[in-house]
Design a protein around this motif. Structure first.
Motif, PDB file in Angstrom:
ATOM      1  N   VAL A   1      65.785 -27.878   1.693  1.00  0.00           N
ATOM      2  CA  VAL A   1      66.680 -28.190   2.816  1.00  0.00           C
ATOM      3  C   VAL A   1      66.764 -29.706   3.028  1.00  0.00           C
ATOM      4  O   VAL A   1      67.825 -30.226   3.391  1.00  0.00           O
ATOM      5  CB  VAL A   1      66.218 -27.474   4.097  1.00  0.00           C
ATOM      6  CG1 VAL A   1      67.171 -27.782   5.257  1.00  0.00           C
ATOM      7  CG2 VAL A   1      66.161 -25.976   3.868  1.00  0.00           C
ATOM      8  N   ILE A   2      65.671 -30.415   2.798  1.00  0.00           N
ATOM      9  CA  ILE A   2      65.732 -31.875   2.862  1.00  0.00           C
ATOM     10  C   ILE A   2      66.720 -32.403   1.845  1.00  0.00           C
ATOM     11  O   ILE A   2      67.565 -33.270   2.142  1.00  0.00           O
ATOM     12  CB  ILE A   2      64.330 -32.477   2.653  1.00  0.00           C
ATOM     13  CG1 ILE A   2      63.469 -32.260   3.901  1.00  0.00           C
ATOM     14  CG2 ILE A   2      64.419 -33.968   2.319  1.00  0.00           C
ATOM     15  CD1 ILE A   2      62.039 -32.730   3.764  1.00  0.00           C
ATOM     16  N   GLU A   3      66.650 -31.902   0.617  1.00  0.00           N
ATOM     17  CA  GLU A   3      67.566 -32.355  -0.430  1.00  0.00           C
ATOM     18  C   GLU A   3      69.021 -32.065  -0.057  1.00  0.00           C
ATOM     19  O   GLU A   3      69.892 -32.933  -0.204  1.00  0.00           O
ATOM     20  CB  GLU A   3      67.228 -31.668  -1.752  1.00  0.00           C
ATOM     21  CG  GLU A   3      65.906 -32.106  -2.348  1.00  0.00           C
ATOM     22  CD  GLU A   3      65.546 -31.345  -3.609  1.00  0.00           C
ATOM     23  OE1 GLU A   3      64.682 -31.837  -4.364  1.00  0.00           O
ATOM     24  OE2 GLU A   3      66.112 -30.242  -3.835  1.00  0.00           O
ATOM     25  N   ARG A   4      69.278 -30.867   0.450  1.00  0.00           N
ATOM     26  CA  ARG A   4      70.664 -30.510   0.770  1.00  0.00           C
ATOM     27  C   ARG A   4      71.205 -31.305   1.952  1.00  0.00           C
ATOM     28  O   ARG A   4      72.332 -31.834   1.902  1.00  0.00           O
ATOM     29  CB  ARG A   4      70.775 -29.016   1.065  1.00  0.00           C
ATOM     30  CG  ARG A   4      72.213 -28.599   1.442  1.00  0.00           C
ATOM     31  CD  ARG A   4      72.345 -27.113   1.647  1.00  0.00           C
ATOM     32  NE  ARG A   4      71.589 -26.618   2.779  1.00  0.00           N
ATOM     33  CZ  ARG A   4      71.986 -26.703   4.055  1.00  0.00           C
ATOM     34  NH1 ARG A   4      73.132 -27.305   4.367  1.00  0.00           N
ATOM     35  NH2 ARG A   4      71.247 -26.207   5.027  1.00  0.00           N
ATOM     36  N   THR A   5      70.428 -31.403   3.032  1.00  0.00           N
ATOM     37  CA  THR A   5      70.935 -32.115   4.203  1.00  0.00           C
ATOM     38  C   THR A   5      71.109 -33.602   3.922  1.00  0.00           C
ATOM     39  O   THR A   5      72.010 -34.239   4.473  1.00  0.00           O
ATOM     40  CB  THR A   5      70.015 -31.904   5.419  1.00  0.00           C
ATOM     41  OG1 THR A   5      68.666 -32.267   5.090  1.00  0.00           O
ATOM     42  CG2 THR A   5      70.059 -30.459   5.885  1.00  0.00           C
ATOM     43  N   TYR A   6      70.267 -34.156   3.044  1.00  0.00           N
ATOM     44  CA  TYR A   6      70.450 -35.563   2.692  1.00  0.00           C
ATOM     45  C   TYR A   6      71.725 -35.743   1.862  1.00  0.00           C
ATOM     46  O   TYR A   6      72.468 -36.704   2.052  1.00  0.00           O
ATOM     47  CB  TYR A   6      69.238 -36.095   1.932  1.00  0.00           C
ATOM     48  CG  TYR A   6      69.287 -37.595   1.726  1.00  0.00           C
ATOM     49  CD1 TYR A   6      68.921 -38.453   2.753  1.00  0.00           C
ATOM     50  CD2 TYR A   6      69.728 -38.145   0.536  1.00  0.00           C
ATOM     51  CE1 TYR A   6      68.994 -39.830   2.600  1.00  0.00           C
ATOM     52  CE2 TYR A   6      69.803 -39.519   0.367  1.00  0.00           C
ATOM     53  CZ  TYR A   6      69.434 -40.358   1.394  1.00  0.00           C
ATOM     54  OH  TYR A   6      69.522 -41.722   1.235  1.00  0.00           O
TER      55      TYR A   6
ATOM     56  N   VAL B   1      70.782 -29.467  12.610  1.00  0.00           N
ATOM     57  CA  VAL B   1      69.649 -29.858  13.448  1.00  0.00           C
ATOM     58  C   VAL B   1      69.557 -31.380  13.435  1.00  0.00           C
ATOM     59  O   VAL B   1      69.576 -32.011  12.384  1.00  0.00           O
ATOM     60  CB  VAL B   1      68.334 -29.240  12.937  1.00  0.00           C
ATOM     61  CG1 VAL B   1      67.157 -29.704  13.805  1.00  0.00           C
ATOM     62  CG2 VAL B   1      68.416 -27.720  12.924  1.00  0.00           C
ATOM     63  N   CYS B   2      69.487 -31.955  14.614  1.00  0.00           N
ATOM     64  CA  CYS B   2      69.337 -33.406  14.752  1.00  0.00           C
ATOM     65  C   CYS B   2      68.022 -33.702  15.475  1.00  0.00           C
ATOM     66  O   CYS B   2      67.780 -33.136  16.538  1.00  0.00           O
ATOM     67  CB  CYS B   2      70.483 -34.004  15.570  1.00  0.00           C
ATOM     68  SG  CYS B   2      72.098 -33.838  14.793  1.00  0.00           S
ATOM     69  N   ASN B   3      67.191 -34.531  14.889  1.00  0.00           N
ATOM     70  CA  ASN B   3      67.375 -35.184  13.616  1.00  0.00           C
ATOM     71  C   ASN B   3      67.214 -34.193  12.468  1.00  0.00           C
ATOM     72  O   ASN B   3      66.468 -33.235  12.584  1.00  0.00           O
ATOM     73  CB  ASN B   3      66.371 -36.326  13.476  1.00  0.00           C
ATOM     74  CG  ASN B   3      66.844 -37.605  14.122  1.00  0.00           C
ATOM     75  OD1 ASN B   3      67.999 -38.003  14.013  1.00  0.00           O
ATOM     76  ND2 ASN B   3      65.930 -38.274  14.814  1.00  0.00           N
ATOM     77  N   PRO B   4      67.918 -34.450  11.340  1.00  0.00           N
ATOM     78  CA  PRO B   4      67.878 -33.519  10.221  1.00  0.00           C
ATOM     79  C   PRO B   4      66.514 -33.528   9.537  1.00  0.00           C
ATOM     80  O   PRO B   4      65.701 -34.435   9.753  1.00  0.00           O
ATOM     81  CB  PRO B   4      68.969 -34.060   9.291  1.00  0.00           C
ATOM     82  CG  PRO B   4      69.075 -35.511   9.629  1.00  0.00           C
ATOM     83  CD  PRO B   4      68.789 -35.608  11.096  1.00  0.00           C
ATOM     84  N   PRO B   5      66.247 -32.533   8.703  1.00  0.00           N
ATOM     85  CA  PRO B   5      64.942 -32.477   8.044  1.00  0.00           C
ATOM     86  C   PRO B   5      64.578 -33.723   7.247  1.00  0.00           C
ATOM     87  O   PRO B   5      63.406 -34.095   7.178  1.00  0.00           O
ATOM     88  CB  PRO B   5      65.073 -31.252   7.121  1.00  0.00           C
ATOM     89  CG  PRO B   5      66.068 -30.381   7.821  1.00  0.00           C
ATOM     90  CD  PRO B   5      67.048 -31.323   8.450  1.00  0.00           C
ATOM     91  N   TYR B   6      65.567 -34.411   6.666  1.00  0.00           N
ATOM     92  CA  TYR B   6      65.228 -35.606   5.875  1.00  0.00           C
ATOM     93  C   TYR B   6      64.717 -36.751   6.738  1.00  0.00           C
ATOM     94  O   TYR B   6      64.183 -37.741   6.208  1.00  0.00           O
ATOM     95  CB  TYR B   6      66.401 -36.046   5.005  1.00  0.00           C
ATOM     96  CG  TYR B   6      67.646 -36.514   5.732  1.00  0.00           C
ATOM     97  CD1 TYR B   6      67.722 -37.787   6.298  1.00  0.00           C
ATOM     98  CD2 TYR B   6      68.771 -35.695   5.822  1.00  0.00           C
ATOM     99  CE1 TYR B   6      68.867 -38.224   6.941  1.00  0.00           C
ATOM    100  CE2 TYR B   6      69.924 -36.118   6.463  1.00  0.00           C
ATOM    101  CZ  TYR B   6      69.972 -37.381   7.024  1.00  0.00           C
ATOM    102  OH  TYR B   6      71.110 -37.808   7.665  1.00  0.00           O
TER     103      TYR B   6
END
Length: 401
Positions: free
Chosen positions: A75-80, A256-261
């Motif tokens: 999810v970090i990779e996708r949201t970034y 979601v803010c802040n995003p997982p990245y």
């Protein structure tokens, strides 16, 4: 640097702001325009380089070196990758120096859930306004306005959908989250405010609220403004962290803010790499995961906060330390930087950044070189010519040079 040492702010004005009175500071620091500009330029440059370093670590699958759990990586990779749909809302750079000719040095980036939002956006403005210092023109403080603009950008995609503002049940967290909610409402984005314990993840319906019995689902949310740090979830509530990330995987429209990245930006394990990758950035301090040979330094946990579990190592021994809850974490070692000092207090600057735009400057000061959230915030005003010569203000002026 000079300071206006004003009498205590009237209790009635604290009451009007909904702010606790105990231990609060009415002093206002006078800084030059050049000093203020330098802080903002440092924040812009540091964010650009932090973002580039995060891109490298995400792209090269090295997030485990930053303390990121494996289950969070997809999810970090996708949201970034999809950062336009998952923008970084708000963070705060903590800087040493910047006053009295001291160089500006990055201590850390509170990239996920920074404190002091209310104090910087509202309280220091109210103090300066009360003393007729014209903060609308002479204070580096557009934090509320920048948050409003952030939500204006989100409005087309989320108007009419379920919006949630949430934080742990804590007085300061309440103030910070409600300021963010107020900024969103000024942009036309309305939503529900809940404490974190009233939020749940339903496997079929996604992010929702529950009634008092904890069973009946009342509202479904598609945008969550979360003042609960990702790293705290990783460490203390893995189940909720996994469920929230799974919900984002099942529903790519959930934001979601802040995003997982933001957890990548937040990890202090990134600090040693910043200096190596960007050796020409004058704001990055030498740092490593092992003690630095031959220099005075500071050790800190990679997910620490509030100035806890920090130790100063000077001349081969410990000269200052704080306790806390993070002693079992990995630590990094960072070369010591000089804080501005007036002989009694040390001053640490915080520069907020929202959607990559620096937008709020505040100072926290304490009698120890380790600044914590228990230390007082000090407002600021940018010097504008005759400010020191006004008869109504002269009696409050104290030189700190």
């Amino acid at each position: 640097m000079d300071l206006f040492r004003f009498p205590p702010f009237p209790d009635s004005l604290y009451d009007a702001l909904g702010y606790p009175k105990e231990g609060k500071c009415s002093d206002i620091l006078i800084i030059s325009r050049e000093e203020a500009d330098a802080y903002y330029a440092a924040a812009e440059r540091c964010f650009r380089d932090v973002d580039s370093a995060a891109e490298y670590f995400i792209g090269s699958r090295r997030l485990d070196e930053l303390g990121i759990p494996d289950y969070a990586v997809p999810v970090i990779e996708r949201t970034y990758r999809e950062y336009m749909r998952h923008p970084h809302m708000l963070g705060r750079f903590d800087f040493a120096g910047g006053l009295d000719g001291l160089p500006i040095k990055l201590l850390e980036f509170n990239a996920d859930t920074p404190f002091s939002i209310f104090e910087v956006s509202s309280l220091q403005y109210a103090l300066a306004k009360h003393h007729e210092l014209d903060p609308d023109h002479f204070q580096y403080n557009s934090l509320f306005e920048q948050l409003r603009d952030f939500f204006l950008d989100l409005l087309p995609a989320h108007a009419g959908r379920g919006v949630l503002f949430t934080n742990a049940a804590d007085g300061e967290d309440d103030l910070n989250t409600l300021i963010i909610k107020d900024a969103a409402e000024h942009a036309g984005l309305t939503g529900t405010y809940l404490h974190w314990t009233d939020v749940c993840i339903d496997r079929e319906r996604g992010l929702c609220s529950v009634d008092k019995s904890g069973t009946y689902i009342e509202k479904i949310f598609h945008l969550m403004i979360k003042m609960v740090p990702w790293d705290l979830l990783f460490l203390e509530d893995e189940h909720m962290a996994r469920e929230l990330l799974r919900s984002m995987e099942r529903d790519p429209g959930l934001v979601v803010c802040n995003p997982p990245y933001a957890a990548v930006y937040q990890s202090k394990a990134l600090l040693p790499f910043l200096r190596r990758i960007f050796p020409l950035n004058p704001h990055f301090l030498p740092a490593d995961t092992a003690p630095l040979p031959g220099v005075d330094q500071v050790s800190k946990p990679i997910w620490g906060r509030e100035g806890r579990n920090i130790t100063f190592w000077e001349n081969g021994g410990t000269t200052a330390a704080t306790d806390g809850f993070y002693a079992q974490q990995p630590f990094i070692y960072q070369q010591k930087a000089e804080l501005a000092c007036d002989g009694t207090h040390y001053y640490q600057a915080g520069v907020f950044i929202s959607a990559e735009v620096p937008c709020g400057l505040g100072f926290r000061r304490g009698t120890s070189r380790i600044i914590t959230t228990d230390d007082a915030m000090v407002g600021h005003i940018v010097d504008h010519g005759d400010i020191r010569n006004r008869p109504a203000l002269r009696r409050y002026l104290i030189s700190l040079n």
